[in-house]
Write a protein that holds these residues in place. Structure first.
Motif, PDB file in Angstrom:
ATOM      1  N   GLY A  25       0.811  -1.211   0.000  1.00  0.00           N
ATOM      2  CA  GLY A  25       0.000   0.000   0.000  1.00  0.00           C
ATOM      3  C   GLY A  25       0.846   1.264   0.000  1.00  0.00           C
ATOM      4  N   TRP A  26       0.374   2.257  -0.719  1.00  0.00           N
ATOM      5  CA  TRP A  26       1.110   3.520  -0.799  1.00  0.00           C
ATOM      6  C   TRP A  26       1.103   4.264   0.533  1.00  0.00           C
ATOM      7  CZ3 TRP A  26      -0.071   6.301  -6.100  1.00  0.00           C
ATOM      8  CH2 TRP A  26       0.337   5.454  -7.148  1.00  0.00           C
ATOM      9  N   ASN A  27       0.191   3.896   1.423  1.00  0.00           N
ATOM     10  CA  ASN A  27       0.122   4.565   2.720  1.00  0.00           C
ATOM     11  C   ASN A  27       1.373   4.323   3.560  1.00  0.00           C
ATOM     12  OD1 ASN A  27      -1.169   1.810   2.775  1.00  0.00           O
ATOM     13  ND2 ASN A  27      -0.993   2.174   4.987  1.00  0.00           N
ATOM     14  N   THR A  28       2.206   3.362   3.154  1.00  0.00           N
ATOM     15  CA  THR A  28       3.471   3.131   3.849  1.00  0.00           C
ATOM     16  C   THR A  28       4.385   4.341   3.725  1.00  0.00           C
ATOM     17  OG1 THR A  28       3.307   0.764   3.361  1.00  0.00           O
ATOM     18  CG2 THR A  28       5.469   1.585   4.029  1.00  0.00           C
ATOM     19  N   TYR A  29       4.238   5.070   2.616  1.00  0.00           N
ATOM     20  CA  TYR A  29       5.140   6.185   2.337  1.00  0.00           C
ATOM     21  C   TYR A  29       4.442   7.538   2.287  1.00  0.00           C
ATOM     22  CZ  TYR A  29       7.904   2.174   0.835  1.00  0.00           C
ATOM     23  OH  TYR A  29       8.555   0.968   0.798  1.00  0.00           O
ATOM     24  N   SER A  30       3.109   7.547   2.294  1.00  0.00           N
ATOM     25  CA  SER A  30       2.414   8.826   2.131  1.00  0.00           C
ATOM     26  C   SER A  30       1.023   8.749   2.748  1.00  0.00           C
ATOM     27  CB  SER A  30       2.296   9.177   0.645  1.00  0.00           C
ATOM     28  OG  SER A  30       1.529   8.186  -0.034  1.00  0.00           O
ATOM     29  N   ASN A  31       0.394   9.910   2.866  1.00  0.00           N
ATOM     30  CA  ASN A  31      -1.011   9.970   3.258  1.00  0.00           C
ATOM     31  C   ASN A  31      -1.858   9.850   1.998  1.00  0.00           C
ATOM     32  OD1 ASN A  31      -0.641  10.654   6.151  1.00  0.00           O
ATOM     33  ND2 ASN A  31       0.305  12.491   5.295  1.00  0.00           N
ATOM     34  N   LEU A  32      -2.900   9.036   2.046  1.00  0.00           N
ATOM     35  CA  LEU A  32      -3.742   8.803   0.879  1.00  0.00           C
ATOM     36  C   LEU A  32      -5.138   9.368   1.095  1.00  0.00           C
ATOM     37  CD1 LEU A  32      -2.865   5.082  -0.002  1.00  0.00           C
ATOM     38  CD2 LEU A  32      -2.032   7.154  -1.122  1.00  0.00           C
ATOM     39  N   LEU A  33      -5.667   9.982   0.048  1.00  0.00           N
ATOM     40  CA  LEU A  33      -7.033  10.496   0.069  1.00  0.00           C
ATOM     41  C   LEU A  33      -7.735   9.987  -1.184  1.00  0.00           C
ATOM     42  CD1 LEU A  33      -9.236  12.358   1.241  1.00  0.00           C
ATOM     43  CD2 LEU A  33      -8.212  14.236  -0.064  1.00  0.00           C
ATOM     44  N   PHE A  34      -8.696   9.077  -1.011  1.00  0.00           N
ATOM     45  CA  PHE A  34      -9.466   8.544  -2.132  1.00  0.00           C
ATOM     46  C   PHE A  34     -10.775   9.324  -2.238  1.00  0.00           C
ATOM     47  CE2 PHE A  34      -6.655   5.102  -1.000  1.00  0.00           C
ATOM     48  CZ  PHE A  34      -6.274   4.565  -2.225  1.00  0.00           C
ATOM     49  N   LEU A  35     -11.109   9.744  -3.445  1.00  0.00           N
ATOM     50  CA  LEU A  35     -12.282  10.596  -3.640  1.00  0.00           C
ATOM     51  C   LEU A  35     -13.160  10.052  -4.760  1.00  0.00           C
ATOM     52  CD1 LEU A  35     -13.789  13.236  -2.992  1.00  0.00           C
ATOM     53  CD2 LEU A  35     -12.332  14.370  -4.689  1.00  0.00           C
ATOM     54  N   ASP A  36     -14.416   9.762  -4.439  1.00  0.00           N
ATOM     55  CA  ASP A  36     -15.405   9.408  -5.456  1.00  0.00           C
ATOM     56  C   ASP A  36     -15.966  10.703  -6.026  1.00  0.00           C
ATOM     57  OD1 ASP A  36     -15.198   6.666  -5.223  1.00  0.00           O
ATOM     58  OD2 ASP A  36     -16.744   6.509  -3.686  1.00  0.00           O
ATOM     59  N   GLN A  37     -15.721  10.945  -7.293  1.00  0.00           N
ATOM     60  CA  GLN A  37     -16.182  12.172  -7.931  1.00  0.00           C
ATOM     61  C   GLN A  37     -16.502  11.886  -9.391  1.00  0.00           C
ATOM     62  OE1 GLN A  37     -14.367  14.254 -10.405  1.00  0.00           O
ATOM     63  NE2 GLN A  37     -13.095  12.451 -10.742  1.00  0.00           N
ATOM     64  N   PRO A  38     -17.438  12.657  -9.984  1.00  0.00           N
ATOM     65  CA  PRO A  38     -18.186  13.776  -9.409  1.00  0.00           C
ATOM     66  C   PRO A  38     -19.237  13.313  -8.400  1.00  0.00           C
ATOM     67  CG  PRO A  38     -19.000  13.288 -11.593  1.00  0.00           C
ATOM     68  CD  PRO A  38     -17.788  12.414 -11.395  1.00  0.00           C
ATOM     69  N   ALA A  39     -19.957  14.264  -7.836  1.00  0.00           N
ATOM     70  CA  ALA A  39     -20.985  13.955  -6.847  1.00  0.00           C
ATOM     71  C   ALA A  39     -21.973  12.941  -7.404  1.00  0.00           C
ATOM     72  CB  ALA A  39     -21.717  15.230  -6.433  1.00  0.00           C
ATOM     73  N   ASP A  40     -22.405  12.027  -6.543  1.00  0.00           N
ATOM     74  CA  ASP A  40     -23.355  10.957  -6.859  1.00  0.00           C
ATOM     75  C   ASP A  40     -22.696   9.770  -7.558  1.00  0.00           C
ATOM     76  OD1 ASP A  40     -25.595  12.341  -5.754  1.00  0.00           O
ATOM     77  OD2 ASP A  40     -25.697  13.537  -7.584  1.00  0.00           O
ATOM     78  N   VAL A  41     -21.367   9.756  -7.589  1.00  0.00           N
ATOM     79  CA  VAL A  41     -20.623   8.606  -8.103  1.00  0.00           C
ATOM     80  C   VAL A  41     -20.064   7.832  -6.917  1.00  0.00           C
ATOM     81  CG1 VAL A  41     -18.531   7.899  -9.320  1.00  0.00           C
ATOM     82  CG2 VAL A  41     -20.033   9.621 -10.321  1.00  0.00           C
ATOM     83  N   GLY A  42     -20.149   6.501  -6.959  1.00  0.00           N
ATOM     84  CA  GLY A  42     -19.619   5.697  -5.867  1.00  0.00           C
ATOM     85  C   GLY A  42     -20.330   5.996  -4.560  1.00  0.00           C
ATOM     86  N   TYR A  43     -19.548   6.313  -3.527  1.00  0.00           N
ATOM     87  CA  TYR A  43     -20.124   6.605  -2.216  1.00  0.00           C
ATOM     88  C   TYR A  43     -20.424   8.090  -2.021  1.00  0.00           C
ATOM     89  CZ  TYR A  43     -18.944   1.866  -0.726  1.00  0.00           C
ATOM     90  OH  TYR A  43     -18.868   0.502  -0.616  1.00  0.00           O
ATOM     91  N   SER A  44     -20.135   8.919  -3.003  1.00  0.00           N
ATOM     92  CA  SER A  44     -20.414  10.344  -2.858  1.00  0.00           C
ATOM     93  C   SER A  44     -21.882  10.620  -3.169  1.00  0.00           C
ATOM     94  CB  SER A  44     -19.524  11.169  -3.794  1.00  0.00           C
ATOM     95  OG  SER A  44     -19.871  10.938  -5.146  1.00  0.00           O
ATOM     96  N   TYR A  45     -22.396  11.699  -2.624  1.00  0.00           N
ATOM     97  CA  TYR A  45     -23.797  12.041  -2.852  1.00  0.00           C
ATOM     98  C   TYR A  45     -23.973  13.549  -2.772  1.00  0.00           C
ATOM     99  CZ  TYR A  45     -23.861  12.447   2.247  1.00  0.00           C
ATOM    100  OH  TYR A  45     -23.580  12.802   3.542  1.00  0.00           O
ATOM    101  N   SER A  46     -25.091  14.023  -3.277  1.00  0.00           N
ATOM    102  CA  SER A  46     -25.408  15.445  -3.238  1.00  0.00           C
ATOM    103  C   SER A  46     -26.817  15.619  -2.694  1.00  0.00           C
ATOM    104  CB  SER A  46     -25.298  16.064  -4.633  1.00  0.00           C
ATOM    105  OG  SER A  46     -26.222  15.456  -5.519  1.00  0.00           O
ATOM    106  N   SER A  47     -27.129  16.830  -2.307  1.00  0.00           N
ATOM    107  CA  SER A  47     -28.460  17.114  -1.753  1.00  0.00           C
ATOM    108  C   SER A  47     -29.210  18.110  -2.617  1.00  0.00           C
ATOM    109  CB  SER A  47     -28.328  17.652  -0.325  1.00  0.00           C
ATOM    110  OG  SER A  47     -27.519  18.815  -0.302  1.00  0.00           O
ATOM    111  N   GLY A  48     -28.997  18.012  -3.917  1.00  0.00           N
ATOM    112  CA  GLY A  48     -29.673  18.925  -4.824  1.00  0.00           C
ATOM    113  C   GLY A  48     -28.685  19.604  -5.745  1.00  0.00           C
ATOM    114  N   GLY A  49     -29.151  20.620  -6.432  1.00  0.00           N
ATOM    115  CA  GLY A  49     -28.287  21.332  -7.354  1.00  0.00           C
ATOM    116  C   GLY A  49     -28.306  20.708  -8.735  1.00  0.00           C
TER     117      GLY A  49
END
Length: 219
Positions: A25-49
């Motif tokens: 895993g890359w976390n051995t050497y760095s901090n990792l941030l995984f992002l599901d984008q755009p909104a409403d893809v994967g685990y991401s969600y939106s409340s309108g717009g």
């Protein structure tokens, strides 16, 4: 995929019943941030717009998210920032990086062209690099080159002039016509057909040989 099957801290085990530590895993050497984008893809969600349906607008949302993240976790504000993506990431990652770079420049220099104090409500993102793995950056060119890769490259699956190669070349021409139609008349009706046709018809010869178009030299 990247989080749980490739470079994250854990991988799926026991047919989905558990996880196990990923020694690579890359976390051995760095901090990792995984992002599901755009909104409403994967685990991401939106409340309108208004729904996001293109990469430039999605990049603006990613920038806004990063600002919120750095405001919530200021300890990462000065850390070097790397943006990585795979496959279709070759399309949206450049937009994200461009947005970060553009907004950083606005923070550094005022509209009049003279140095200005950074806005207190925005954080400068210390962009260090861009990482693309098997990135899809130009579908017209890349899909069009698959027959050459499969029939003439160093890891050719088929002999030049074979029926398989002739079939691939014909399918590649059809694929490129469909992609060009998508470029000329952008809509779901014109862009979904090449998505399905090109991946199914041009990747199938590799999967039928139990090979991956991305890692054929390793299998």
């Amino acid at each position: 995929m990247g989080l749980l099957f490739e470079l994250g801290p854990c991988t799926i085990a026991n047919e989905g019943e558990n996880t196990t530590v990923n020694d690579h895993g890359w976390n051995t050497y760095s901090n990792l941030l995984f992002l599901d984008q755009p909104a409403d893809v994967g685990y991401s969600y939106s409340s309108g717009g208004v729904p996001v349906d293109n990469s430039p607008v999605a990049a603006e949302d990613v920038y806004a998210f990063l600002q919120l993240f750095l405001s919530r976790y200021p300890e990462y504000e000065s850390a070097p920032f790397h943006v990585a993506g795979e496959s279709y990431g070759g399309t949206y990652v450049p937009h994200i990086v461009s947005e970060i770079h553009r907004r950083n420049k606005k923070l550094d220099v005022s509209d009049g062209g003279s140095p200005s104090t950074l806005r207190k409500d925005l954080k400068k993102i210390h962009l260090e690099s861009v990482i693309l793995a098997n990135g899809l950056t130009d579908p017209y060119v890349q899909f069009g080159k698959i027959p050459e890769y499969a029939c003439e490259g160093p890891y050719a699956l088929f002999k030049r002039g074979s029926p398989e190669c002739d079939s691939l070349r014909e399918k590649a021409r059809t694929c490129q016509r469909l992609i060009q139609n998508c470029y000329d008349f952008q809509s779901r009706l014109t862009c979904l057909p090449p998505t399905h046709y090109c991946t199914n018809q041009l990747f199938e010869p590799f999967s039928s040989q139990c090979q991956s178009i991305a890692y054929v030299n390793l299998l």
